[in-house]
Design a protein around this motif. Structure first.
Motif, PDB file in Angstrom:
ATOM      1  N   SER A 145       0.872  -1.236   0.043  1.00  0.00           N
ATOM      2  CA  SER A 145      -0.156  -0.171   0.057  1.00  0.00           C
ATOM      3  C   SER A 145       1.105   1.254   0.050  1.00  0.00           C
ATOM      4  CB  SER A 145      -0.734   0.016   1.432  1.00  0.00           C
ATOM      5  OG  SER A 145      -0.942   1.283   1.851  1.00  0.00           O
ATOM      6  N   SER A 146       0.485   2.290  -0.794  1.00  0.00           N
ATOM      7  CA  SER A 146       1.409   3.474  -0.941  1.00  0.00           C
ATOM      8  C   SER A 146       1.470   4.136   0.442  1.00  0.00           C
ATOM      9  CB  SER A 146       0.497   4.345  -1.955  1.00  0.00           C
ATOM     10  OG  SER A 146      -0.664   4.827  -1.438  1.00  0.00           O
ATOM     11  N   GLU A 147       0.530   4.000   1.490  1.00  0.00           N
ATOM     12  CA  GLU A 147       0.813   4.553   2.605  1.00  0.00           C
ATOM     13  C   GLU A 147       1.996   4.266   3.378  1.00  0.00           C
ATOM     14  OE1 GLU A 147      -1.910   3.133   2.010  1.00  0.00           O
ATOM     15  OE2 GLU A 147      -3.629   4.836   1.568  1.00  0.00           O
ATOM     16  N   PHE A 148       2.490   3.193   3.151  1.00  0.00           N
ATOM     17  CA  PHE A 148       3.826   2.701   3.806  1.00  0.00           C
ATOM     18  C   PHE A 148       4.872   3.682   3.484  1.00  0.00           C
ATOM     19  CE2 PHE A 148       8.151   0.638   3.360  1.00  0.00           C
ATOM     20  CZ  PHE A 148       8.173   0.019   4.339  1.00  0.00           C
ATOM     21  N   PHE A 149       4.887   4.402   2.480  1.00  0.00           N
ATOM     22  CA  PHE A 149       5.977   5.140   2.029  1.00  0.00           C
ATOM     23  C   PHE A 149       5.761   6.587   2.547  1.00  0.00           C
ATOM     24  CE2 PHE A 149       5.497   1.982  -1.285  1.00  0.00           C
ATOM     25  CZ  PHE A 149       7.115   1.628  -1.273  1.00  0.00           C
ATOM     26  N   TYR A 150       7.056   7.465   2.894  1.00  0.00           N
ATOM     27  CA  TYR A 150       6.867   8.832   2.943  1.00  0.00           C
ATOM     28  C   TYR A 150       6.680   9.486   1.829  1.00  0.00           C
ATOM     29  CZ  TYR A 150       9.743   7.450   7.112  1.00  0.00           C
ATOM     30  OH  TYR A 150      10.218   6.745   8.123  1.00  0.00           O
ATOM     31  N   GLY A 151       5.247   9.945   1.777  1.00  0.00           N
ATOM     32  CA  GLY A 151       4.771  10.708   0.425  1.00  0.00           C
ATOM     33  C   GLY A 151       3.689   9.871  -0.310  1.00  0.00           C
ATOM     34  N   ASP A 152       3.302  10.077  -1.450  1.00  0.00           N
ATOM     35  CA  ASP A 152       2.426   9.399  -2.130  1.00  0.00           C
ATOM     36  C   ASP A 152       3.182   8.669  -3.395  1.00  0.00           C
ATOM     37  OD1 ASP A 152       0.297   8.352  -3.533  1.00  0.00           O
ATOM     38  OD2 ASP A 152      -0.681  10.382  -3.721  1.00  0.00           O
ATOM     39  N   LEU A 153       3.012   7.425  -3.271  1.00  0.00           N
ATOM     40  CA  LEU A 153       3.795   6.670  -4.469  1.00  0.00           C
ATOM     41  C   LEU A 153       3.328   6.723  -5.816  1.00  0.00           C
ATOM     42  CD1 LEU A 153       5.666   4.355  -5.058  1.00  0.00           C
ATOM     43  CD2 LEU A 153       4.257   2.617  -4.597  1.00  0.00           C
TER      44      LEU A 153
END
Length: 244
Positions: free
Chosen positions: A180-188
């Motif tokens: 899920s993109s929420e894992f990353f700092y920012g929006d994948l």
């Protein structure tokens, strides 16, 4: 053209004779310069323990056209106990960046591991993990370095082919599509937003790897990868879920 090729081969012959002297900074010719090799050690993980291997770094700069330079940094590693050796390179976008402490900066995005029959690395460059493993053994660091420089001669100094050389050396695994993109700092998925994650560790058991990363909101991710560089399982905790 023949004179140019002969000139390059002659320069590389001088280079290969000079690499053993860590204090030497020979000027090879007007096109290719070698900065002194930086001999040190690099930490690797073996059997969950930290150990050190021999390390040497070479910096190449070359004038391509007026106002344009080519720079490559080549790292060579060797385990003194087994002779297992690894080498890799990357291009620098800054041809004038300082040479001090280059090994630390080179390996900032890498994690290295050592097993009974291999020495390898994992590099994080979202959305991919990049693997390079070597089974080669050399009786001395001088022999390991000579092998690396031979490969430099055959591919890296060709400005048009150095990207091809990189892709032939490293195996890529796209892990972000499983997360899920929420894992990353920012929006994948937003092309303007800068994204981040941190490579924490790599472990190899048998022919399988487990790569651990950290992300936003203290989330942790384990990615299990088989010998064919296929993701077999992702474990994401706490709070986030892997994509189905």
């Amino acid at each position: 053209m023949k004179k140019i090729i002969n000139k390059i081969y002659l320069s590389l012959a001088i280079l290969m004779m000079s690499y053993m002297d860590a204090s030497a900074t020979p000027l090879l010719d007007d096109e290719l310069k070698q900065s002194a090799p930086f001999n040190s050690t690099v930490q690797v993980i073996k059997d969950a323990q930290v150990t050190n291997v021999e390390a040497a770094l070479f910096v190449f700069t070359r004038n391509v056209t007026a106002g344009e330079n080519f720079r490559a940094e080549v790292l060579v590693l060797r385990d003194p106990e087994t002779g297992l050796s690894w080498w890799g390179f990357h291009r620098s976008s800054d041809p004038k960046r300082p040479n001090e402490d280059l090994i630390s900066r080179y390996i900032a995005n890498y994690k290295f591991y050592l097993s009974d029959d291999a020495i390898g690395s994992v590099m994080l460059s979202i959305p991919d993990l990049w693997f390079k493993e070597s089974l080669e053994k050399y009786p001395s660091m001088a022999d390991a370095t000579a092998n690396a420089l031979k490969n430099v001669r055959s591919g890296l100094l060709s400005i048009n082919n150095n990207h091809t050389l990189f892709y032939s050396m490293f195996k890529s695994v796209d892990f972000a599509k499983y997360i899920s993109s929420e894992f990353f700092y920012g929006d994948l998925w937003h092309p303007v937003t800068k994204i981040h994650a941190k490579l924490e560790s790599v472990r190899k058991q048998g022919s399988n790897w487990t790569v651990s990363l950290s992300g936003a909101d203290s989330a942790k991710l384990d990615v299990e990868i088989n010998a064919n560089y296929q993701i077999t399982r992702t474990i994401l905790y706490p709070g986030h879920k892997a994509k189905n």
